[in-house]
Design a protein around this motif. Structure first.
Motif, PDB file in Angstrom:
ATOM      1  N   ASN A 153       0.819  -1.215   0.000  1.00  0.00           N
ATOM      2  CA  ASN A 153       0.000   0.000   0.000  1.00  0.00           C
ATOM      3  C   ASN A 153       0.851   1.264   0.000  1.00  0.00           C
ATOM      4  O   ASN A 153       0.416   2.307  -0.488  1.00  0.00           O
ATOM      5  CB  ASN A 153      -0.949   0.010   1.199  1.00  0.00           C
ATOM      6  N   GLY A 154       2.050   1.183   0.546  1.00  0.00           N
ATOM      7  CA  GLY A 154       2.926   2.342   0.526  1.00  0.00           C
ATOM      8  C   GLY A 154       3.264   2.759  -0.895  1.00  0.00           C
ATOM      9  O   GLY A 154       3.255   3.956  -1.231  1.00  0.00           O
ATOM     10  N   TYR A 155       3.552   1.782  -1.759  1.00  0.00           N
ATOM     11  CA  TYR A 155       3.854   2.094  -3.161  1.00  0.00           C
ATOM     12  C   TYR A 155       2.609   2.564  -3.908  1.00  0.00           C
ATOM     13  O   TYR A 155       2.692   3.442  -4.773  1.00  0.00           O
ATOM     14  CB  TYR A 155       4.467   0.877  -3.849  1.00  0.00           C
ATOM     15  N   VAL A 156       1.451   1.987  -3.587  1.00  0.00           N
ATOM     16  CA  VAL A 156       0.209   2.423  -4.238  1.00  0.00           C
ATOM     17  C   VAL A 156      -0.064   3.894  -3.930  1.00  0.00           C
ATOM     18  O   VAL A 156      -0.370   4.691  -4.830  1.00  0.00           O
ATOM     19  CB  VAL A 156      -0.969   1.539  -3.791  1.00  0.00           C
ATOM     20  N   VAL A 157       0.059   4.275  -2.667  1.00  0.00           N
ATOM     21  CA  VAL A 157      -0.145   5.676  -2.281  1.00  0.00           C
ATOM     22  C   VAL A 157       0.873   6.568  -2.978  1.00  0.00           C
ATOM     23  O   VAL A 157       0.545   7.634  -3.514  1.00  0.00           O
ATOM     24  CB  VAL A 157      -0.042   5.829  -0.749  1.00  0.00           C
ATOM     25  N   LEU A 158       2.114   6.133  -3.002  1.00  0.00           N
ATOM     26  CA  LEU A 158       3.189   6.931  -3.588  1.00  0.00           C
ATOM     27  C   LEU A 158       2.945   7.180  -5.076  1.00  0.00           C
ATOM     28  O   LEU A 158       3.055   8.319  -5.559  1.00  0.00           O
ATOM     29  CB  LEU A 158       4.524   6.215  -3.392  1.00  0.00           C
ATOM     30  N   PHE A 159       2.575   6.141  -5.806  1.00  0.00           N
ATOM     31  CA  PHE A 159       2.369   6.296  -7.247  1.00  0.00           C
ATOM     32  C   PHE A 159       1.142   7.159  -7.549  1.00  0.00           C
ATOM     33  O   PHE A 159       1.124   7.890  -8.546  1.00  0.00           O
ATOM     34  CB  PHE A 159       2.243   4.929  -7.914  1.00  0.00           C
ATOM     35  N   ALA A 160       0.124   7.078  -6.699  1.00  0.00           N
ATOM     36  CA  ALA A 160      -1.037   7.939  -6.876  1.00  0.00           C
ATOM     37  C   ALA A 160      -0.668   9.410  -6.678  1.00  0.00           C
ATOM     38  O   ALA A 160      -1.138  10.297  -7.407  1.00  0.00           O
ATOM     39  CB  ALA A 160      -2.148   7.533  -5.912  1.00  0.00           C
ATOM     40  N   VAL A 161       0.205   9.677  -5.704  1.00  0.00           N
ATOM     41  CA  VAL A 161       0.686  11.045  -5.485  1.00  0.00           C
ATOM     42  C   VAL A 161       1.464  11.527  -6.713  1.00  0.00           C
ATOM     43  O   VAL A 161       1.269  12.649  -7.192  1.00  0.00           O
ATOM     44  CB  VAL A 161       1.577  11.109  -4.220  1.00  0.00           C
ATOM     45  N   TYR A 162       2.324  10.671  -7.242  1.00  0.00           N
ATOM     46  CA  TYR A 162       3.100  11.052  -8.428  1.00  0.00           C
ATOM     47  C   TYR A 162       2.182  11.385  -9.606  1.00  0.00           C
ATOM     48  O   TYR A 162       2.419  12.352 -10.345  1.00  0.00           O
ATOM     49  CB  TYR A 162       4.047   9.917  -8.833  1.00  0.00           C
ATOM     50  N   ALA A 163       1.138  10.593  -9.811  1.00  0.00           N
ATOM     51  CA  ALA A 163       0.215  10.840 -10.920  1.00  0.00           C
ATOM     52  C   ALA A 163      -0.472  12.192 -10.770  1.00  0.00           C
ATOM     53  O   ALA A 163      -0.632  12.941 -11.750  1.00  0.00           O
ATOM     54  CB  ALA A 163      -0.820   9.718 -10.996  1.00  0.00           C
ATOM     55  N   ALA A 164      -0.882  12.529  -9.533  1.00  0.00           N
ATOM     56  CA  ALA A 164      -1.533  13.822  -9.293  1.00  0.00           C
ATOM     57  C   ALA A 164      -0.570  14.981  -9.567  1.00  0.00           C
ATOM     58  O   ALA A 164      -0.962  16.012 -10.116  1.00  0.00           O
ATOM     59  CB  ALA A 164      -2.040  13.883  -7.849  1.00  0.00           C
ATOM     60  N   VAL A 165       0.703  14.802  -9.210  1.00  0.00           N
ATOM     61  CA  VAL A 165       1.694  15.856  -9.443  1.00  0.00           C
ATOM     62  C   VAL A 165       1.917  16.055 -10.937  1.00  0.00           C
ATOM     63  O   VAL A 165       2.053  17.180 -11.419  1.00  0.00           O
ATOM     64  CB  VAL A 165       3.003  15.528  -8.707  1.00  0.00           C
ATOM     65  N   TYR A 166       1.936  14.966 -11.706  1.00  0.00           N
ATOM     66  CA  TYR A 166       2.065  15.104 -13.162  1.00  0.00           C
ATOM     67  C   TYR A 166       0.914  15.912 -13.759  1.00  0.00           C
ATOM     68  O   TYR A 166       1.101  16.667 -14.723  1.00  0.00           O
ATOM     69  CB  TYR A 166       2.140  13.733 -13.832  1.00  0.00           C
ATOM     70  N   ALA A 167      -0.289  15.747 -13.206  1.00  0.00           N
ATOM     71  CA  ALA A 167      -1.423  16.532 -13.694  1.00  0.00           C
ATOM     72  C   ALA A 167      -1.186  18.023 -13.489  1.00  0.00           C
ATOM     73  O   ALA A 167      -1.538  18.847 -14.349  1.00  0.00           O
ATOM     74  CB  ALA A 167      -2.706  16.091 -12.984  1.00  0.00           C
ATOM     75  N   LEU A 168      -0.547  18.387 -12.379  1.00  0.00           N
ATOM     76  CA  LEU A 168      -0.190  19.789 -12.155  1.00  0.00           C
ATOM     77  C   LEU A 168       0.820  20.265 -13.199  1.00  0.00           C
ATOM     78  O   LEU A 168       0.792  21.419 -13.624  1.00  0.00           O
ATOM     79  CB  LEU A 168       0.396  19.962 -10.742  1.00  0.00           C
ATOM     80  N   GLY A 169       1.706  19.372 -13.605  1.00  0.00           N
ATOM     81  CA  GLY A 169       2.702  19.730 -14.609  1.00  0.00           C
ATOM     82  C   GLY A 169       2.084  20.071 -15.954  1.00  0.00           C
ATOM     83  O   GLY A 169       2.561  20.970 -16.656  1.00  0.00           O
ATOM     84  N   VAL A 170       1.024  19.353 -16.330  1.00  0.00           N
ATOM     85  CA  VAL A 170       0.335  19.667 -17.579  1.00  0.00           C
ATOM     86  C   VAL A 170      -0.168  21.109 -17.541  1.00  0.00           C
ATOM     87  O   VAL A 170      -0.018  21.875 -18.498  1.00  0.00           O
ATOM     88  CB  VAL A 170      -0.831  18.686 -17.819  1.00  0.00           C
ATOM     89  N   GLY A 171      -0.745  21.504 -16.403  1.00  0.00           N
ATOM     90  CA  GLY A 171      -1.229  22.877 -16.262  1.00  0.00           C
ATOM     91  C   GLY A 171      -0.120  23.899 -16.266  1.00  0.00           C
ATOM     92  O   GLY A 171      -0.263  24.996 -16.819  1.00  0.00           O
ATOM     93  N   ALA A 172       1.040  23.545 -15.682  1.00  0.00           N
ATOM     94  CA  ALA A 172       2.153  24.493 -15.613  1.00  0.00           C
ATOM     95  C   ALA A 172       2.637  24.876 -17.003  1.00  0.00           C
ATOM     96  O   ALA A 172       3.061  26.023 -17.228  1.00  0.00           O
ATOM     97  CB  ALA A 172       3.304  23.902 -14.793  1.00  0.00           C
ATOM     98  N   TRP A 173       2.568  23.957 -17.966  1.00  0.00           N
ATOM     99  CA  TRP A 173       3.035  24.273 -19.315  1.00  0.00           C
ATOM    100  C   TRP A 173       2.175  25.322 -20.001  1.00  0.00           C
ATOM    101  O   TRP A 173       2.620  25.978 -20.948  1.00  0.00           O
ATOM    102  CB  TRP A 173       3.117  23.005 -20.169  1.00  0.00           C
ATOM    103  N   LEU A 174       0.944  25.507 -19.545  1.00  0.00           N
ATOM    104  CA  LEU A 174       0.092  26.551 -20.125  1.00  0.00           C
ATOM    105  C   LEU A 174       0.585  27.954 -19.760  1.00  0.00           C
ATOM    106  O   LEU A 174       0.145  28.938 -20.354  1.00  0.00           O
ATOM    107  CB  LEU A 174      -1.351  26.361 -19.660  1.00  0.00           C
ATOM    108  N   LEU A 175       1.499  28.050 -18.797  1.00  0.00           N
ATOM    109  CA  LEU A 175       2.067  29.341 -18.410  1.00  0.00           C
ATOM    110  C   LEU A 175       3.326  29.683 -19.205  1.00  0.00           C
ATOM    111  O   LEU A 175       3.858  30.785 -19.067  1.00  0.00           O
ATOM    112  CB  LEU A 175       2.411  29.333 -16.911  1.00  0.00           C
TER     113      LEU A 175
END
Length: 459
Positions: free
Chosen positions: A420-442
């Protein structure tokens, strides 16, 4: 009639030198992920505490990016890169002394506290390597080849970063070197590079005796003559929405990526122990541990080629840099989510490894566009802008290492990390990548930090 002079190709030998440096940079960093267990045992500390060592390196690496970027723009990348590599080679060599006793004494000379200081100073040394590589590429390549050149540099970096687990097994298991001897060997390779670089590299094509007039003309086509600095436009840099956008998106890259280099190889060894009972199995796990970086080589090169091709065909630098990086972030996040579905099963080695390989590929798809965009925006100050981006990006890496270490430690019982530690970690990474998509619009790579560069069309 005299035929036109064919351009010499010295710029490509410069690219090879810079790619080799990128490889050594990642070799000397990735060895921490391989040696950490032996290193911590030598000083009597649990392996779980090693994230503090990584944190010290990342903080120093981040904080000294701008000063060394400024040095490259002011004094030239030749002197700056030599200083960088000589400095870090010393502290890589000292890292190999961890746990050794003073002569004639049983007291350890380099314990945990000293190791933290050494890794901080190692980070000071490595800081500025990639911004100054970026500045050297700006000096040596025409605008329409910068994405390719940046992609080649990052391809090389990922190549040796990905092969480091395999090289480590070859050196320490097959050839029988100790972990200290392997680290000292890595430091010696960096010193050898310094000698070749000093003899061949020059800051600009017009300083190199092997460059002919045709190659100089090819490189300088479409850009204004390079003037001496009359002061760095710090206000323009630090108030630029573009620069802040670059910094934000690069935090995303580094927050998520270091798991692949520092944690994945040992994760595979711990979770798939049955594969590690033979030398062949150990080599396979080592290759799979580095595979996301190796597959990432293709992402580095392809992302750089596609961004350049799009700009050549459309003339749209804004979306030419933006669209491919957004695709890369989005797909990397999706494959981290896919990895959560196969993390906990005993027979999941290959599905899990393939998911992480695709994360590595799509994460690195953004490297060419990212660093080329920093050159486009910084132009005459590309090392400083690249250094600013990399500085904040590595603060993101520091945060990512802390978050990763704390999540995994929270899910550790008797030295074993729960699935479960890795599952939580990878879910956090996926959410951070979504923020990166938005950052490129700047980020708009068609708008440099200085208005006169935009008005003059300087590339």
């Amino acid at each position: 009639m005299t035929p036109p002079l064919r351009p010499t190709r010295v710029r490509y030998s410069v690219l090879v030198l810079l790619c080799t440096l990128a490889m050594i940079t990642y070799l000397d960093r990735a060895m921490n992920g391989q040696a950490k267990k032996d290193m911590m045992e030598s000083i009597g500390r649990p392996e779980a505490d090693f994230f503090w060592v990584l944190t010290c390196f990342q903080i120093a690496y981040a904080c000294f990016e701008i000063p060394t970027g400024w040095m490259g723009d002011t004094f030239g990348p030749r002197k700056t890169l030599l200083r960088i590599v000589l400095w870090w080679s010393l502290f890589v060599a000292l890292t190999g002394c961890t746990g050794l006793a003073w002569f004639g004494s049983s007291e350890v000379a380099i314990g945990f506290g000293a190791l933290l200081v050494i890794q901080f100073l190692f980070g000071v040394g490595e800081a500025g390597a990639f911004p100054n590589i970026s500045r050297a590429l700006y000096n040596w390549f025409p605008a329409h080849k910068r994405g390719f050149a940046q992609g080649a540099v990052w391809l090389a970096a990922r190549l040796l970063g990905g092969l480091t687990p395999f090289v480590w097994i070859l050196l320490t298991v097959i050839l029988g070197l100790t972990w200290r001897q392997a680290i000292w060997l890595f430091a010696g390779v960096a010193l050898g590079w310094c000698l070749v670089f000093y003899l061949w590299f020059r800051n600009r094509p017009d300083e190199h005796p092997a460059v002919n007039a045709a190659e100089r003309e090819l490189i300088e086509a479409g850009r204004a003559p390079q003037a001496e600095h009359h002061g760095v436009p710090w206000r323009a840099i630090f108030t630029s929405r573009n620069v802040w956008g670059l910094c934000g998106m690069y935090m995303v890259t580094n927050f998520n990526w270091y798991f692949l280099m520092y944690n994945l190889p040992l994760m595979l060894k711990d979770r798939y122990k049955e594969w590690g009972t033979t030398d062949g199995g150990k080599l396979l796990l080592a290759l799979l541990g580095g595979a996301p970086l190796l597959v990432g080589m293709g992402g580095c090169l392809l992302g750089g080629l596609l961004t350049d091709q799009y700009i050549r065909r459309t003339g749209d630098r804004k979306w030419g840099r933006r669209i491919f990086a957004m695709i890369g972030y989005g797909m990397a996040g999706l494959f981290y989510l896919a990895a959560t579905a196969v993390t906990g099963t005993e027979d999941s080695l290959w599905p899990f490894a393939i998911c992480l390989m695709l994360v590595g590929f799509f994460n690195d798809f953004i490297m060419g566009p990212s660093w080329a965009a920093a050159q486009d925006i910084g132009r005459r100050y590309s090392a400083i802008v690249s250094g600013t981006m990399n500085m904040v990006g590595n603060l993101g890496a520091t945060l990512g290492i802390q978050v990763t270490g704390r999540i995994l430690r929270a899910y550790t019982t008797d030295g074993v990390i729960d699935t479960n530690g890795y599952v939580v970690l990878f879910a956090v990474y996926a959410a951070v990548y979504a923020l990166g998509v938005g950052a490129w619009l700047l980020i708009d790579a068609s708008k440099p930090i200085l208005a006169e560069d935009e008005a003059s069309g300087v590339a």
